[in-house]
Scaffold this motif. Structure first.
Motif, PDB file in Angstrom:
ATOM      1  N   GLY A 107       0.827  -1.199   0.000  1.00 14.74           N
ATOM      2  CA  GLY A 107       0.000   0.000   0.000  1.00 14.74           C
ATOM      3  C   GLY A 107       0.858   1.245   0.000  1.00 14.74           C
ATOM      4  N   PRO A 108       0.227   2.398  -0.260  1.00 18.07           N
ATOM      5  CA  PRO A 108       0.987   3.655  -0.298  1.00 18.07           C
ATOM      6  C   PRO A 108       1.457   4.060   1.103  1.00 18.07           C
ATOM      7  CG  PRO A 108      -1.354   4.088  -0.498  1.00 18.07           C
ATOM      8  CD  PRO A 108      -1.207   2.602  -0.547  1.00 18.07           C
ATOM      9  N   GLN A 110       2.078  13.960   2.920  1.00 21.10           N
ATOM     10  CA  GLN A 110       2.031  13.456   4.285  1.00 21.10           C
ATOM     11  C   GLN A 110       2.065  11.931   4.279  1.00 21.10           C
ATOM     12  OE1 GLN A 110      -1.661  14.704   6.062  1.00 21.10           O
ATOM     13  NE2 GLN A 110      -2.902  14.016   4.332  1.00 21.10           N
ATOM     14  N   LEU A 111       2.360  11.381   5.444  1.00 26.74           N
ATOM     15  CA  LEU A 111       2.374   9.924   5.566  1.00 26.74           C
ATOM     16  C   LEU A 111       0.957   9.378   5.542  1.00 26.74           C
ATOM     17  CD1 LEU A 111       5.022   9.373   8.408  1.00 26.74           C
ATOM     18  CD2 LEU A 111       5.346   9.119   5.942  1.00 26.74           C
ATOM     19  N   SER A 112       0.793   8.273   4.866  1.00 19.90           N
ATOM     20  CA  SER A 112      -0.486   7.587   4.890  1.00 19.90           C
ATOM     21  C   SER A 112      -0.661   6.876   6.237  1.00 19.90           C
ATOM     22  CB  SER A 112      -0.549   6.568   3.750  1.00 19.90           C
ATOM     23  OG  SER A 112       0.370   5.510   3.997  1.00 19.90           O
ATOM     24  N   GLU A 113      -1.818   6.294   6.439  1.00 23.85           N
ATOM     25  CA  GLU A 113      -2.034   5.527   7.673  1.00 23.85           C
ATOM     26  C   GLU A 113      -1.048   4.364   7.739  1.00 23.85           C
ATOM     27  OE1 GLU A 113      -5.578   3.042   9.971  1.00 23.85           O
ATOM     28  OE2 GLU A 113      -6.041   4.241   8.200  1.00 23.85           O
ATOM     29  N   ARG A 135       2.353   5.795   8.630  1.00 25.81           N
ATOM     30  CA  ARG A 135       2.490   6.119  10.053  1.00 25.81           C
ATOM     31  C   ARG A 135       2.675   4.864  10.903  1.00 25.81           C
ATOM     32  NH1 ARG A 135      -1.650   9.746   8.627  1.00 25.81           N
ATOM     33  NH2 ARG A 135      -3.219   8.331   9.501  1.00 25.81           N
ATOM     34  N   SER A 136       2.010   3.796  10.549  1.00 23.95           N
ATOM     35  CA  SER A 136       2.141   2.562  11.335  1.00 23.95           C
ATOM     36  C   SER A 136       3.479   1.873  11.082  1.00 23.95           C
ATOM     37  CB  SER A 136       0.982   1.607  11.010  1.00 23.95           C
ATOM     38  OG  SER A 136       1.053   1.171   9.654  1.00 23.95           O
ATOM     39  N   MET A 137       4.017   2.039   9.867  1.00 24.66           N
ATOM     40  CA  MET A 137       5.287   1.408   9.542  1.00 24.66           C
ATOM     41  C   MET A 137       6.494   2.192  10.058  1.00 24.66           C
ATOM     42  SD  MET A 137       5.017  -1.485   7.868  1.00 24.66           S
ATOM     43  CE  MET A 137       3.755  -1.826   9.114  1.00 24.66           C
ATOM     44  N   LEU A 138       6.305   3.501  10.301  1.00 28.52           N
ATOM     45  CA  LEU A 138       7.444   4.352  10.648  1.00 28.52           C
ATOM     46  C   LEU A 138       8.230   3.855  11.878  1.00 28.52           C
ATOM     47  CD1 LEU A 138       9.160   6.852  10.220  1.00 28.52           C
ATOM     48  CD2 LEU A 138       7.428   8.186  11.454  1.00 28.52           C
ATOM     49  N   PRO A 139       7.587   3.572  13.026  1.00 25.43           N
ATOM     50  CA  PRO A 139       8.388   3.125  14.181  1.00 25.43           C
ATOM     51  C   PRO A 139       9.062   1.775  13.951  1.00 25.43           C
ATOM     52  CG  PRO A 139       6.040   2.992  14.665  1.00 25.43           C
ATOM     53  CD  PRO A 139       6.162   3.737  13.375  1.00 25.43           C
TER      54      PRO A 139
END
Length: 308
Positions: A45-46, A56-59, A62-66
């Motif tokens: 997914g994007p 901006q970051l997609s949902e 944001r979940s993958m970032l950490p």
């Protein structure tokens, strides 16, 4: 997914601008964009939402970032640790154990030769009782040790016999037996005796002197009228110097002034001095050189006579 893709995504998450993120990563923007697109394809997914001038970051992003940040940090830590290991590759520690009663003077020539062959040599020398050295070898706190073999060693330890060490009788210089070349065991019957680690005392190890006295008692009926214990051979010699009795110690024990050592005779009691190291444990350059030199040497009563 590779670390390059993760690094690009982390840069993009900080800048939220493809051009600046590509410049920060020192890569062209088309190559940067393709790497982000491949990462999005692998994650399903994007990761970035672009609406006109707003990025901006997609949902999912944001979940993958950490998670991706943790992966990047772990990889950096692994690379840093590997670099530290490479920088320390020139270090050559040698943690050497030596039992009390063994004369370490002969090791000076061995250590001098190791130092000439191995750059970065870092020697740590430890004097301790045989059982303590065995425990340190098994625990990995020592690389190698010279110790008396007065009992069976654990199977996990290699043993290489070096020489045979005799038990001697410690006497004041003015003692009547000091004039004799050797002291028969019968002369100790009824004497006040000093030895390190006497059996029956609370806590001390069974040193070679203590084992020898046990043999004299059990096999030859020698009885002492008084028994004094000391924690090590030099301290036993101090008690002898104080006039508390005669002592037993390895022939190579270092003695204070005024004390002489005469070989025990009838019977002569000796035990092997061995070089020991943990079986199967890898040896660094310093330990390997030390073991090879000690094993190749010709030993005579604790003195190195040459190389075999």
């Amino acid at each position: 997914m590779d670390l390059t893709q993760i690094r690009y995504f982390l840069a993009l998450s900080r800048t939220l601008n493809f051009t600046r993120a590509a410049e920060a990563c020192n890569v062209t923007q088309p190559a940067f964009t393709r790497a982000i697109q491949r990462l999005e394809g692998e994650l399903g997914g994007p990761l970035i939402l672009r609406e006109r001038s707003l990025t901006q970051l997609s949902e999912l992003g944001r979940s993958m970032l950490p998670l991706l940040q943790s992966t990047h940090d772990a990889a950096e830590a692994a690379l840093s640790r590997a670099a530290e290991h490479r920088r320390g590759a020139d270090d050559a520690p040698l943690r050497l154990g030596l039992a009390p009663g063994l004369d370490g003077i002969a090791l000076t020539s061995v250590l001098r030769e190791v130092a000439s062959r191995v750059q970065g040599l870092d020697v740590r020398l430890r004097r301790d009782a045989g059982p303590a050295l065995v425990e340190a070898l098994l625990a990995g706190d020592l690389d190698v040790a010279l110790l008396p073999e007065t009992g069976a060693l654990p199977d996990r330890l290699n043993r290489w016999p070096l020489w045979s060490e005799r038990i001697a009788v410690l006497l004041r210089e003015d003692h009547p037996l000091a004039a004799a070349p050797a002291v028969p065991a019968a002369a100790l019957d009824g004497a006040s005796l000093v030895a390190p680690g006497m059996p029956g005392e609370a806590g001390p190890d069974w040193t070679p002197a203590a084992v020898a006295f046990a043999r004299l008692q059990e096999e030859h009926g020698i009885r002492a009228v008084g028994r004094h214990a000391a924690s090590c051979h030099p301290e036993a010699a101090l008690l002898v110097a104080a006039g508390l009795g005669v002592g037993l110690a390895p022939e190579g024990a270092v003695l204070p002034p005024g004390i002489v050592a005469r070989p025990l005779a009838a019977p002569e009691i000796a035990y092997p001095v061995i070089l020991s190291a943990a079986a199967g444990r890898p040896m660094n350059r310093a330990v390997s050189a030390f073991v090879k030199l000690v094993r190749a040497a010709r030993w005579n009563a604790g003195r190195m006579m040459g190389v075999a």
